[in-house]
Design a protein around this motif. Structure first.
Motif, short mmCIF file in Angstrom:
data_model
loop_
_atom_site.label_atom_id
_atom_site.label_comp_id
_atom_site.label_asym_id
_atom_site.label_seq_id
_atom_site.Cartn_x
_atom_site.Cartn_y
_atom_site.Cartn_z
N MET A 215 22.61 -53.24 54.19
CA MET A 215 24.02 -52.95 54.05
C MET A 215 24.40 -51.87 55.06
N PRO A 216 25.42 -52.09 55.91
CA PRO A 216 25.80 -51.10 56.91
C PRO A 216 26.42 -49.87 56.25
N THR A 217 26.19 -48.73 56.89
CA THR A 217 26.77 -47.49 56.39
C THR A 217 28.27 -47.49 56.65
N ARG A 218 29.03 -47.09 55.64
CA ARG A 218 30.48 -47.00 55.80
C ARG A 218 30.83 -45.86 56.75
N ALA A 219 31.88 -46.06 57.51
CA ALA A 219 32.35 -45.03 58.43
C ALA A 219 33.05 -43.92 57.66
N VAL A 220 32.91 -42.71 58.16
CA VAL A 220 33.65 -41.56 57.66
C VAL A 220 34.27 -40.91 58.88
N ASP A 221 35.59 -40.97 58.96
CA ASP A 221 36.31 -40.43 60.11
C ASP A 221 37.17 -39.25 59.68
N ILE A 222 37.66 -38.53 60.68
CA ILE A 222 38.54 -37.38 60.46
C ILE A 222 39.82 -37.61 61.26
N GLU A 223 40.94 -37.30 60.63
CA GLU A 223 42.23 -37.32 61.32
C GLU A 223 43.05 -36.13 60.86
N ARG A 224 43.85 -35.63 61.77
CA ARG A 224 44.83 -34.61 61.39
C ARG A 224 46.02 -35.33 60.77
N VAL A 225 46.64 -34.73 59.78
CA VAL A 225 47.75 -35.37 59.08
C VAL A 225 48.93 -35.64 60.01
N TYR A 226 49.00 -34.95 61.11
CA TYR A 226 50.11 -35.09 62.05
C TYR A 226 49.90 -36.23 63.04
N ASP A 227 48.67 -36.73 63.17
CA ASP A 227 48.35 -37.67 64.24
C ASP A 227 48.77 -39.11 63.95
N HIS A 228 48.47 -39.64 62.79
CA HIS A 228 48.78 -41.03 62.44
C HIS A 228 49.34 -41.07 61.01
N PRO A 229 50.52 -40.53 60.82
CA PRO A 229 51.03 -40.34 59.45
C PRO A 229 51.22 -41.63 58.65
N GLY A 230 51.43 -42.77 59.31
CA GLY A 230 51.66 -44.01 58.57
C GLY A 230 50.45 -44.90 58.47
N ALA A 231 49.34 -44.46 59.03
CA ALA A 231 48.14 -45.30 59.05
C ALA A 231 47.66 -45.61 57.63
N GLU A 232 47.12 -46.80 57.47
CA GLU A 232 46.60 -47.20 56.17
C GLU A 232 45.18 -47.73 56.32
N ASP A 233 44.45 -47.21 57.29
CA ASP A 233 43.08 -47.64 57.55
C ASP A 233 42.12 -46.97 56.58
N GLY A 234 41.28 -47.73 55.93
CA GLY A 234 40.29 -47.18 55.02
C GLY A 234 40.90 -46.46 53.84
N PHE A 235 40.08 -45.69 53.17
CA PHE A 235 40.50 -44.87 52.04
C PHE A 235 40.81 -43.49 52.59
N ARG A 236 42.09 -43.11 52.57
CA ARG A 236 42.56 -41.88 53.20
C ARG A 236 42.61 -40.75 52.19
N VAL A 237 41.77 -39.74 52.43
CA VAL A 237 41.62 -38.61 51.51
C VAL A 237 42.13 -37.34 52.17
N PHE A 238 43.18 -36.77 51.60
CA PHE A 238 43.64 -35.47 52.07
C PHE A 238 42.70 -34.43 51.46
N ALA A 239 41.92 -33.76 52.30
CA ALA A 239 40.82 -32.92 51.82
C ALA A 239 41.07 -31.42 52.00
N ASP A 240 42.32 -31.00 52.07
CA ASP A 240 42.66 -29.59 52.14
C ASP A 240 43.07 -29.11 50.74
N ARG A 241 42.80 -27.86 50.44
CA ARG A 241 43.19 -27.31 49.14
C ARG A 241 44.69 -27.01 49.10
N LEU A 242 45.26 -26.62 50.24
CA LEU A 242 46.68 -26.27 50.31
C LEU A 242 47.46 -27.35 51.04
N TRP A 243 48.69 -27.58 50.59
CA TRP A 243 49.55 -28.55 51.26
C TRP A 243 50.02 -27.95 52.58
#
Length: 125
Positions: free
Chosen positions: A1-29
């Motif tokens: 079974m291939p390893t799933r990708a884990v990528d990083i994006e800044r919230v400002y870069d692709h705001p409408g993207a719906e690729d993969g499971f998108r997790v906002f991982a900051d404590r503060l908004w």
């Protein structure tokens, strides 16, 4: 079974993207952004470093190695493991996109978190 990708994006870069499971991982908004300013599937505040660790680090690049060590200890704690397992369960088989508002991604918690998740997923594949 291939390893799933884990990528990083800044919230400002692709705001409408719906690729993969998108997790906002900051404590503060991010300042100045409405809650609907970017697409995310989950806001996992509990994956972010503790308030105490975040304040101690203060994005001082000279302290990144120590920050990394302390943050990994938080992720390995029972609460950290619970948070990680919850996100992995929610993601299912989809790739994971970690979202952050930080400007220096290379010296941030999401860089550490991505490495942690990649290694964890490698162990289970």
């Amino acid at each position: 079974m291939p390893t799933r990708a884990v990528d990083i994006e800044r919230v400002y870069d692709h705001p409408g993207a719906e690729d993969g499971f998108r997790v906002f991982a900051d404590r503060l908004w991010p300042r100045g952004l409405r809650k609907d300013a970017f697409h995310y599937d989950d806001w996992a505040k509990d994956l972010a470093p503790s308030t105490e660790l975040r304040r101690w680090y203060g994005h001082d690049v000279a302290e990144f190695a120590e920050f990394r060590s302390r943050y990994l200890a938080e992720l390995e704690s029972p609460d950290g493991r619970t948070a990680v397992e919850r996100v992995l369960e929610l993601a299912g088989d989809r790739s994971i996109v970690l979202l952050t508002a930080t400007s220096d991604v290379e010296h941030s918690h999401v860089e550490v978190l991505r490495d942690f998740l990649v290694e964890l997923l490698r162990e289970f594949s």
